[in-house]
Design a protein around this motif. Structure first.
Motif, short mmCIF file in Angstrom:
data_model
loop_
_atom_site.label_atom_id
_atom_site.label_comp_id
_atom_site.label_asym_id
_atom_site.label_seq_id
_atom_site.Cartn_x
_atom_site.Cartn_y
_atom_site.Cartn_z
N ALA A 89 46.88 28.00 43.21
CA ALA A 89 46.73 29.11 42.88
C ALA A 89 45.63 29.77 41.75
O ALA A 89 44.84 30.38 41.55
CB ALA A 89 47.96 29.89 42.93
N SER A 92 42.27 28.58 41.26
CA SER A 92 41.15 29.56 42.09
C SER A 92 40.46 30.46 40.97
O SER A 92 39.37 31.01 41.09
CB SER A 92 41.85 30.25 43.09
OG SER A 92 42.73 31.21 42.74
N ILE A 93 41.07 30.68 39.90
CA ILE A 93 40.69 31.62 39.12
C ILE A 93 39.40 31.22 38.37
O ILE A 93 38.09 31.75 38.17
CB ILE A 93 41.66 32.17 38.05
CG1 ILE A 93 42.85 33.00 38.90
CG2 ILE A 93 41.01 33.07 36.87
CD1 ILE A 93 44.06 33.47 38.08
N ALA A 96 36.37 30.84 40.59
CA ALA A 96 35.61 32.17 41.08
C ALA A 96 34.92 32.85 39.88
O ALA A 96 34.01 33.35 40.26
CB ALA A 96 36.72 33.12 41.47
N LEU A 102 34.86 36.69 40.61
CA LEU A 102 36.13 36.86 40.16
C LEU A 102 36.34 38.41 40.26
O LEU A 102 35.78 39.19 39.78
CB LEU A 102 36.53 36.32 38.85
CG LEU A 102 38.00 36.57 38.56
CD1 LEU A 102 39.08 36.12 39.32
CD2 LEU A 102 37.78 36.17 36.95
N GLN A 106 41.74 39.26 43.49
CA GLN A 106 42.23 37.98 43.48
C GLN A 106 43.47 37.79 42.32
O GLN A 106 44.20 36.89 42.48
CB GLN A 106 41.07 37.02 43.07
CG GLN A 106 41.41 35.71 42.93
CD GLN A 106 39.90 34.55 42.72
OE1 GLN A 106 38.99 35.27 42.79
NE2 GLN A 106 40.47 33.21 42.25
N VAL A 109 46.29 38.76 43.80
CA VAL A 109 46.96 37.72 44.90
C VAL A 109 47.63 36.48 44.22
O VAL A 109 48.70 35.91 44.59
CB VAL A 109 45.92 37.31 45.90
CG1 VAL A 109 46.16 36.12 46.67
CG2 VAL A 109 45.55 38.54 46.73
N VAL A 110 46.90 36.02 43.07
CA VAL A 110 47.25 34.77 42.41
C VAL A 110 48.48 35.04 41.64
O VAL A 110 49.41 34.17 41.69
CB VAL A 110 46.04 34.48 41.18
CG1 VAL A 110 46.92 33.14 40.60
CG2 VAL A 110 44.84 33.77 42.24
#
Length: 419
Positions: A89, A92-93, A96, A102, A106, A109-110
């Motif tokens: 998780a 993904s930052i 993105a 980003l 998002q 969600v993370v």
């Protein structure tokens, strides 16, 4: 080193090392998340506060069933899965951001996924520890784990602030990916699998949850603890959600300075972790809990009168002494008075009440910022914290010197050990 020291216990050392490195990475994220929202995505203070709420929302939505699920799962496997899911998780930052896609959705969600993984991890870990080291070592074990938490709260924000200053906040958050993976490697070395207790009659999920809730609220010691923790965490949530905006926007501190303030403040957690068991031995269990809440309240009063980073750091320092001292004593007491087959549901019920109050507190802080201002909202947090001591004061806890052992109801028969 004493012969019976937990540092000689291989499985505890592995669990402690896993939690220490994981918590350091998580605390980097605690600072990096709002910095990304404020600086990279130009979010408002209200959005930053709601971002903090998103991480604890799983406790409010799923806090009760998590305890029953954890009791049905192998504890070590649950911890490993939580680390790997959270690593993906967080990863993904920066991916993105490098791709230029980003956005705030998002981040929300993370934050939710991290919160869900942390909820499962903490309930499993607290239910795992008694089987791993025995109830006679719980105070020592919890003190060492809370010490790691306090060290992470000290080093993580400082490291995150420094990395954000010299590179970017999104690069800083990437550190957490590595810490989760290292944590999983340490966990894989633990030999005790932590299988759940096998009961002759397995209740339905709903009845399992109801049994755990009933146990907490009918228990003369756990009930006031739950009410106190819920109110205190409501106040603490406001402080956590708004501490970075207070430093950046009100006190005009830079990223590195905010990280330093949070790090210095978190040193109080190390003091609380080292002092918790000693204060309990000297004063007794109940008085030690009262001292922890009283210190938390004093620190919460100092924060809104802060005119610079130094006073702000002192307020946080006193807050963390009280919070960690309370956590060490409370966790040991709850684990001691609870039978093994109820540990998961007891821990989950308390997490539901205390962590479930966090998104409510963070949202409350976000709603009140516009009409009241940051300082006034911090005064609200101090007032709520002062009220949280009342359930303890009007219970049997002030006179409690030592936690009693659990009584196993005759209706519950165990087929095998919890580990």
């Amino acid at each position: 080193m004493a012969e019976n020291s937990l540092w000689r216990h291989r499985d505890f050392r592995s669990l402690w090392a896993a939690m220490t490195v994981s918590l350091i990475g998580t605390q980097v994220t605690v600072l990096a998340f709002p910095l990304i929202a404020l600086i990279v995505l130009h979010a408002s203070v209200e959005e930053v506060s709601l971002l903090s709420a998103a991480e604890f929302l799983p406790s409010l939505l799923l806090g009760l069933p998590v305890g029953a699920w954890v009791e049905r799962l192998p504890r070590r496997g649950t911890l490993l899965a939580c680390d790997l899911v959270r690593a993906l998780a967080v990863l993904s930052i920066p991916i993105a951001h490098s791709a230029g896609v980003l956005g705030l959705p998002q981040l929300f969600v993370v934050a939710f996924v991290i919160g869900l993984g942390t909820l499962f991890f903490d309930v499993a870990q607290m239910s795992y520890l008694p089987a791993l080291i025995g109830r006679e070592h719980l105070a020592d074990g919890n003190g060492k784990i809370e010490g790691s938490r306090a060290f992470a709260q000290f080093s993580g924000p400082g490291l995150g602030g420094l990395m954000a200053q010299v590179s970017t906040a999104t690069a800083a958050i990437g550190v957490n990916v590595g810490t989760y993976i290292i944590s999983a490697l340490f966990l894989s070395r633990i030999r005790v699998q932590g299988a759940p207790a096998k009961r002759v009659e397995r209740l339905s999920l709903r009845r399992d949850i109801a049994e755990g809730v009933h146990f907490v609220f009918q228990h003369p010691l756990l009930r006031p603890l739950a009410l106190c923790a819920g109110a205190a965490d409501l106040a603490f949530a406001i402080v956590l959600a708004l501490q970075v905006p207070l430093g950046v926007q009100t006190l005009r501190l830079g990223s590195a300075a905010v990280g330093l303030v949070l790090a210095v403040g978190s040193l109080g957690g190390l003091v609380g972790a080292m002092a918790g068991a000693k204060v309990e031995q000297r004063l007794g269990t109940g008085p030690a809990l009262l001292v922890g809440v009283a210190l938390f309240t004093v620190g919460a009063v100092i924060i809104p009168i802060s005119g610079d980073g130094a006073v702000f750091a002192i307020g946080l320092f006193v807050v963390y002494i009280g919070v960690v001292m309370f956590n060490v004593v409370q966790t040991t007491l709850c684990q001691t008075v609870t039978a093994a087959h109820l540990l998961g549901r007891m821990n989950a019920t308390l997490r539901f009440i205390s962590w479930g109050a966090v998104p409510i507190g963070a949202t409350l802080g976000a709603v009140l910022v516009a009409p009241l201002g940051l300082r006034a909202v911090m005064w609200v947090a101090a007032a709520v914290c002062a009220v949280s001591i009342l359930p303890l004061a009007f219970s049997g806890l002030p006179s409690l010197t030592k936690a009693p052992l659990p009584e196993l109801p005759p209706a519950v028969r165990l087929e095998g050990p919890a580990s």
